[in-house]
Design an enzyme around this catalytic site. Structure first.
Site, PDB file in Angstrom:
ATOM      1  N   VAL A   1       7.227 -56.474 -55.512  1.00 18.18           N
ATOM      2  CA  VAL A   1       6.754 -57.801 -55.800  1.00 18.18           C
ATOM      3  C   VAL A   1       5.411 -57.685 -55.432  1.00 18.18           C
ATOM      4  O   VAL A   1       4.549 -58.842 -55.506  1.00 18.18           O
ATOM      5  CB  VAL A   1       7.245 -58.670 -55.357  1.00 18.18           C
ATOM      6  CG1 VAL A   1       7.065 -60.014 -55.941  1.00 18.18           C
ATOM      7  CG2 VAL A   1       8.321 -58.097 -54.537  1.00 18.18           C
ATOM      8  N   ALA A   2       4.441 -56.723 -55.793  1.00 22.45           N
ATOM      9  CA  ALA A   2       3.082 -56.230 -55.563  1.00 22.45           C
ATOM     10  C   ALA A   2       2.410 -57.039 -54.819  1.00 22.45           C
ATOM     11  O   ALA A   2       3.087 -56.875 -53.134  1.00 22.45           O
ATOM     12  CB  ALA A   2       1.989 -57.012 -56.898  1.00 22.45           C
ATOM     13  N   CYS A   3       1.482 -57.905 -54.771  1.00 24.02           N
ATOM     14  CA  CYS A   3       1.326 -59.012 -53.082  1.00 24.02           C
ATOM     15  C   CYS A   3       1.254 -59.966 -52.452  1.00 24.02           C
ATOM     16  O   CYS A   3       1.339 -60.490 -51.227  1.00 24.02           O
ATOM     17  CB  CYS A   3      -0.397 -59.733 -53.630  1.00 24.02           C
ATOM     18  SG  CYS A   3      -1.354 -57.975 -54.043  1.00 24.02           S
ATOM     19  N   SER A   4       3.112 -60.047 -52.662  1.00 24.57           N
ATOM     20  CA  SER A   4       4.197 -61.444 -52.706  1.00 24.57           C
ATOM     21  C   SER A   4       5.094 -59.898 -51.824  1.00 24.57           C
ATOM     22  O   SER A   4       5.770 -60.685 -51.551  1.00 24.57           O
ATOM     23  CB  SER A   4       4.524 -61.893 -53.808  1.00 24.57           C
ATOM     24  OG  SER A   4       3.351 -62.830 -53.873  1.00 24.57           O
TER      25      SER A   4
ATOM     26  N   SER B   1       0.499 -56.420 -49.893  1.00 22.82           N
ATOM     27  CA  SER B   1       1.496 -57.309 -49.445  1.00 22.82           C
ATOM     28  C   SER B   1       1.585 -57.825 -47.811  1.00 22.82           C
ATOM     29  O   SER B   1       1.818 -58.795 -47.360  1.00 22.82           O
ATOM     30  CB  SER B   1       2.881 -56.930 -49.192  1.00 22.82           C
ATOM     31  OG  SER B   1       2.570 -55.815 -48.826  1.00 22.82           O
TER      32      SER B   1
END
Length: 375
Positions: free
Chosen positions: A154-157, A334
């Site tokens: 979820v990419a950076c999350s 992340s």
């Protein structure tokens, strides 16, 4: 509902650091070579000259002063500007798995746990080393964990979404304890020839042990009080690299196969979304914003974090209220908010409330409210 805690955190920091000054020397050398090679086309207005960069520009734009990477020489070679990391054989431990094992061992030690206590391994990050088998299953094998594992992006999350996923697994009895790992080799997707983004990212790996509170033994426990996840589609942060690229050879090596963003739009749109998500999560936890002692925010850009805390607090946050690590680690995708959490948690008093919040491509936003438990 079963109470769940984060009982241990771990961090792997790569062996090499690159300062802004070093990065600028390499970029400007590349820019000079490009402008010289294309001098006639530039003079004719057919090609845009590349403007040089500076350490002062980078720090003002981002708050970043340096970053850690898995390989340095290839990045600083103006003729190459990509990490030089040799492929490993199928029987060797993968690079991301190696990072995960190092971070996991620290998290397990802080949690007072061993591999025998873990039932689930979740590798959550922006870029996975391969399509399959899952990195999490390789890490599971390397650590000797009897259970199951899977990957998610979820990419950076990815880390905050991973926390929510792990919490649900513990609450439903699917796992006694979960190891969440965030191995980010962001230097692999960064375009070091792009003046607007060549300085943004750094490499790192973080680890979290998440388990039921009633059986936790750690002296470093944080109860997960509430969490919320939010996504909204946007092209403003994008990377088109994928297994279908080979279908169209015209796209090979094009800039869109690396990280790219429309920074001003991201800043304008994501900051209020993050602030609103934090407000909603804190309210759902049944507490007031004034009770939150610390914000461990995604470490992408100092100006974004300053604005988000200003929107929440109505004033500038004190350094202890919103710790910054991106000055030395840069944006580790992340891993960023978890690095801040790992490095700035031990001084909090029992009962103190904090917020872990990430935001990035998607757009994706994850927010977790935690309360420190007595040792």
């Amino acid at each position: 509902m079963k109470q769940v805690v984060i009982s241990g955190t771990g961090l792997f920091t790569p062996p090499y650091a690159i300062s802004n000054e070093e990065l600028v020397i390499a970029f400007n050398r590349y820019a000079e070579q490009f402008n010289t090679t294309h001098a006639d086309a530039i003079a004719a207005g057919e090609v845009m000259a590349i403007e040089g960069s500076s350490a002062a520009f980078i720090e003002k734009a981002s708050g970043i002063k340096s970053r850690y990477v898995m390989e340095k020489a290839g990045i600083l070679d103006a003729a190459h500007m990509t990490p030089r990391i040799a492929e490993r054989g199928d029987e060797q431990l993968s690079l991301q798995a190696e990072m995960c094992v190092a971070a996991a061992n620290e998290a397990l030690a802080r949690a007072g746990r061993t591999a025998a206590d873990i039932d689930m391994v979740l590798v959550a990050c922006s870029n996975l080393q391969r399509a399959y088998p899952a990195m999490a299953v390789e890490v599971q094998a390397a650590l000797g964990i009897d259970g199951f594992g899977f990957d998610m992006n979820v990419a950076c999350s990815s880390a905050t979404f991973g926390i929510q996923t792990a919490m649900a697994a513990v609450q439903t009895g699917q796992a006694r304890a979960v190891l969440v790992l965030n191995p980010e080799i962001t230097s692999g997707h960064l375009n070091f020839r792009d003046r607007d983004s060549h300085f943004i990212f750094g490499d790192a790996c973080t680890a979290l042990v998440i388990e039921a509170a009633d059986t936790a033994v750690s002296a470093h426990q944080f109860e997960i009080v509430e969490s919320k996840l939010k996504t909204a589609f946007s092209n403003n942060i994008r990377n088109n690299f994928g297994f279908m690229n080979r279908f169209d050879e015209a796209g090979a090596g094009q800039p869109d196969k690396l990280f790219r963003q429309q920074g001003r739009k991201v800043f304008k749109e994501v900051c209020p979304m993050a602030a609103d998500t934090i407000r909603a999560t804190v309210a759902a936890a049944g507490v007031e914003l004034a009770e939150v002692k610390r914000y461990w925010l995604h470490q992408a850009n100092l100006n974004m974090n300053l604005l988000i805390t200003r929107l929440l607090l109505g004033r500038d946050a004190e350094p202890s209220e919103a710790p910054v690590i991106l000055d030395t680690y840069a944006n580790t995708s992340s891993a960023g908010s978890i690095i801040a959490f790992h490095k700035h948690q031990d001084d909090l008093a029992a009962g103190a409330l904090g917020v872990i919040c990430s935001f990035g491509a998607g757009y994706s936003i994850g927010c977790v409210v935690v309360r420190k438990k007595a040792a």
